[in-house]
Enzyme design. Structure first.
Site, PDB file in Angstrom:
ATOM      1  N   GLY A   1      50.856  85.483  19.490  1.00  0.00           N
ATOM      2  CA  GLY A   1      49.978  85.210  18.354  1.00  0.00           C
ATOM      3  C   GLY A   1      50.220  86.235  17.260  1.00  0.00           C
TER       4      GLY A   1
ATOM      5  CG  LEU B   1      43.835  88.877  10.052  1.00  0.00           C
ATOM      6  CD1 LEU B   1      42.401  88.926   9.559  1.00  0.00           C
ATOM      7  CD2 LEU B   1      44.738  89.645   9.103  1.00  0.00           C
ATOM      8  CB  ALA B   2      44.105  90.207  16.741  1.00  0.00           C
TER       9      ALA B   2
ATOM     10  CB  SER C   1      33.189  81.125   1.812  1.00  0.00           C
ATOM     11  OG  SER C   1      32.710  82.438   2.005  1.00  0.00           O
TER      12      SER C   1
ATOM     13  NE  ARG D   1      29.210  82.666   9.454  1.00  0.00           N
ATOM     14  CZ  ARG D   1      30.488  82.989   9.460  1.00  0.00           C
ATOM     15  NH1 ARG D   1      31.176  82.890  10.581  1.00  0.00           N
ATOM     16  NH2 ARG D   1      31.075  83.423   8.364  1.00  0.00           N
TER      17      ARG D   1
ATOM     18  CD  GLU E   1      38.069  82.626  17.142  1.00  0.00           C
ATOM     19  OE1 GLU E   1      37.315  81.651  17.297  1.00  0.00           O
ATOM     20  OE2 GLU E   1      38.905  82.699  16.213  1.00  0.00           O
TER      21      GLU E   1
ATOM     22  NE  ARG F   1      33.090  85.331  13.758  1.00  0.00           N
ATOM     23  CZ  ARG F   1      33.132  85.027  12.463  1.00  0.00           C
ATOM     24  NH1 ARG F   1      32.785  85.936  11.555  1.00  0.00           N
ATOM     25  NH2 ARG F   1      33.498  83.833  12.051  1.00  0.00           N
TER      26      ARG F   1
END
Length: 644
Positions: free
Chosen positions: A40, A43-44, A284, A337, A432, A442
């Site tokens: 992957g 970002l991570a 967003s 959320r 994630e 989250r």
């Protein structure tokens, strides 16, 4: 098995500093002897691969996209949290820690969450140094805006494309290491299995998505940075290629899977328009800074709206119900959320939905445009407004947006300890793909924070502790365990191709998605979950006898790719239902209708369920075994969440 989180002893604020000193180190000359696989390149993954290569390790990075720049991290819009307190509005590392623990409804580890808040401040400096074009105020200082679940402005952003800009920063760091020869990149390559030797992860088996070639890759450690599993619902805001296969195959090799039922429904997405859709589009959360959420105050007005007899702009102010502002005056439209999503469902269930299906609410910028002017709103959200306009045909500068909750993120994932290692030695999960930092819900703008924290600032320290204790000897890919894994992968693919049934892969994926959304989505009941489990079992049986996978393995074959992923989603879906069924409480995104307060809020049972549920795979057709990691709260008092 006792789950050891390896949280360091001592005061909360000292844990990470103390841990960094106590972990073993690999000296610079020895780092080049070790190989690390990173699966992957979001970002991570990109940040981890770049950072480890910079330290001197030999890195192999895999992605199924044609470029790391196409990882789903690119789709993140609103921003990234960090406790910089540039606004001088009362923020601090401890406040970010507290907001995250509370936002997750007290179902996350204190130690992990505090570390996340602590390193958040470094992320911004790192990204600015890479040239990430964060928004700035007139004087040149970095700008901030607010996100849900916080009463301070701590979110850094790059218009409505923060994920893209952060990924380009990480990708530039990764590309530098590719050019230096320290990272070997394998695009269009999908991980099919983890290879275990002597009880440790020592490599992976992959499929080349262009040629179909099954190949093995050996390493001293494997990092899974493969994102979430929201596409189990078929319709989600995730990229269509996003899947659970890498994590699930690791799970079947012995990595425990934690809190799979903790899924996040994002409150501001473009509503479903019909059965033809293959994915949904996020709007967003940052829009809730200036947009006001409302529905008609009466069912009669809503019916007129749905029939087209009136428009939103015809409805007078006194006939509008700004229900989040009414119910939660302290946080207003910026509640977390899970709270915003449930309330949207409530008002639509009452018959006050505003589109033809009755499943939408308004997000209105009329007052913000009057107050600040169109130019200011356009500067903040212009690309988001353009995207909405292109998809719906409506102009949000003139009429309210219509939004409805949709599956967006998964808080569950592979169980990891404080070092981000799974229950398989040598196998790590970042971002994630792991369960560690967000509990049952989250907060907005915290996914980018966690992905970059894990990749840039956590794994470079913790992986050395493992590698320093293990030999640098390499294992050749002709080892019997690699050959055995290759054969298992090939046999599974051939089995899928040989069924020659009558139904498409999408037929099964859509049916699974509907079951999951109806019974394991925003609201859950024991009766519904029990029904869902039986339905998934039946669907899985039908899949393996009646799916039609076209083509062959030795070619570019999208049908085979999908079938392989959906077969894993079917197994995951059943575990998600089991997890939701066993947890007789409501917390965050897991809302069991039997367990709610008189006001309709989530009602936790801390006495019986203040733990991480970690599931162990026991074999084909067997029920999974539940293990529990108790959650200990020494710094935060467990209370009923309130955003009123």
């Amino acid at each position: 098995m006792i789950l050891d989180s390896k949280i360091p002893e001592g005061p909360l604020a000292d844990k990470w500093t103390k841990h960094k000193f106590n972990v073993k180190l690999v000296n610079p000359a020895n780092k080049r002897k070790y190989d690390v696989i990173v699966v992957g390149t979001g970002l991570a993954g990109a940040s981890a691969a770049a950072s480890l290569a910079e330290l001197g390790y030999n890195v192999k990075a895999f992605c199924f996209q044609d470029s790391p720049r196409r990882a789903h991290s690119i789709a993140a819009q609103g921003g990234i949290n960090a406790a910089k307190n540039y606004q001088n509005d009362g923020d601090s590392v401890y406040r970010l820690f507290y907001d995250t623990i509370k936002g997750g409804d007290y179902r996350a580890r204190e130690g992990n969450v505090y570390r996340l808040a602590e390193v958040s401040v470094n992320i911004i400096d790192q990204c600015v140094a890479q040239g990430v074009p964060f928004a700035r105020e007139y004087g040149g200082l970095l700008a901030n805006r607010s996100f849900g679940g916080a009463q301070v402005s701590r979110t850094f952003y790059a218009k409505g494309q923060t994920g893209q800009q952060l990924l380009l920063g990480a990708y530039s760091a990764l590309s530098r290491q590719v050019a230096n020869g320290k990272v070997k990149l394998y695009p269009r390559t999908e991980m099919m299995d983890v290879v275990m030797i002597d009880g440790k992860a020592r490599g992976i088996v992959t499929r080349n998505l262009i040629t179909g070639a099954i190949e093995s890759h050996s390493a001293h450690a494997v990092l899974l940075c493969t994102g979430g599993y929201g596409n189990v619902f078929f319709l989600s805001t995730n990229a269509m290629g996003s899947n659970v296969t890498a994590a699930w195959r690791a799970h079947k090799k012995g990595a425990f899977f934690s809190n799979p039922s903790f899924t996040q429904i994002h409150p501001t997405c473009i509503p479903v328009s019909g059965d033809h859709q293959s994915k949904l589009t996020l709007m967003s959360e940052s829009l809730r800074n200036d947009g006001r959420v409302w529905v008609p105050a009466t069912v009669e007005t809503a019916e007129k709206l749905r029939k087209g007899q009136i428009t939103a702009n015809d409805i007078k102010e006194e006939d509008r119900d700004y229900y989040l502002e009414r119910k939660y005056p302290s946080f207003g439209n910026l509640v977390p959320r899970d709270v915003a999503s449930r309330n949207a469902k409530y008002v639509c269930d009452e018959g006050r939905g505003v589109n033809e299906t009755g499943e939408a609410v308004f997000l209105d910028f009329r007052d913000a445009i009057k107050r600040d002017g169109r130019n200011v709103i356009e500067a903040k959200y212009g690309n988001l407004f353009d995207m909405y306009m292109q998809i719906t045909g409506d102009n949000p500068y003139e009429v309210p947006m219509m939004i409805y909750p949709a599956v967006h993120y998964t808080m569950g994932g592979l169980w990891v300890d404080y070092n981000l290692m799974t229950t398989i030695p040598g196998l790590y999960a970042l971002g994630e793909a792991n369960f560690s930092d967000h509990g049952a819900n989250r907060l907005g703008a915290s996914a980018l924070m966690q992905g970059l924290a894990d990749g840039y600032f956590v794994i470079p320290y913790t992986i050395g502790d493992y590698l320093a204790s293990n030999s640098a000897d390499r294992i050749p890919v002709d080892h019997p365990e690699f050959k055995k894994a290759e054969k298992e992968v090939s046999d599974r693919l051939q089995k899928l191709l040989s069924i020659k049934g009558e139904k498409t892969v999408d037929y099964f994926h859509k049916k699974l998605g509907k079951i999951m959304w109806d019974y394991c989505g925003m609201a859950r009941t024991e009766e519904g979950l029990t029904k869902a489990k039986a339905m998934i079992k039946e669907l899985k049986k039908e899949f393996w006898t009646n799916v039609n996978v076209l083509g062959s393995n030795e070619e570019l074959n999208l049908s085979l790719e999908k079938a392989n992923r959906v077969s894993d989603f079917l197994e995951l879906g059943e575990l998600m239902v089991d997890d939701a069924l066993h947890r007789n409480e409501s917390c965050g995104g897991h809302f069991r209708e039997e367990y709610q307060t008189p006001e309709g809020e989530a009602l936790r049972d801390d006495e019986n369920f203040a733990y991480v549920a970690a599931w162990k795979y026991l074999g084909e057709g067997q029920e999974e075994e539940l293990h529990k990691e108790p959650l200990v709260f020494e710094n935060v008092k467990l209370t009923q969440r309130s955003y009123k």
